[in-house]
Design a protein around this motif. Structure first.
Motif: not given
Length: 77
Positions: A6-15, A17-27, A65-71
């Motif tokens: 759902t987040i990925a779909r909303k990112m595409k539809e609305s443009r 910005p979403v900043l995903p944070v990967f906790y203890k996981v490399d994107p 989501v992982a290809d966006s500007a994640g940290h």
């Protein structure tokens, strides 16, 4: 996984910005279709009647989501 899709779909539809944070996981770990993340998806969801379609949707969403500007969480220590 449905929430990630759902987040990925909303990112595409609305443009928006979403900043995903990967906790203890490399994107890159979540985008590797042969890695442990995929193994977990297989183990937890393989019995679903819509598994094949769901897995493709989820993996596509994880890539978006992982290809966006994640940290990683270390960025925010």
């Amino acid at each position: 996984m449905d929430e990630v899709a759902t987040i990925a779909r909303k990112m595409k539809e609305s443009r928006h910005p979403v900043l995903p944070v990967f906790y203890k996981v490399d994107p890159s770990d979540v985008t590797d279709i042969t890695g442990s993340y995929t193994t977990t998806i297989d183990r937890e969801h393989k019995g679903r009647s819509s598994y094949v379609e769901d897995k493709k949707r989820w993996m596509d969403a994880l890539n978006v989501v992982a290809d966006s500007a994640g940290h990683t969480s270390q960025t925010f220590k």
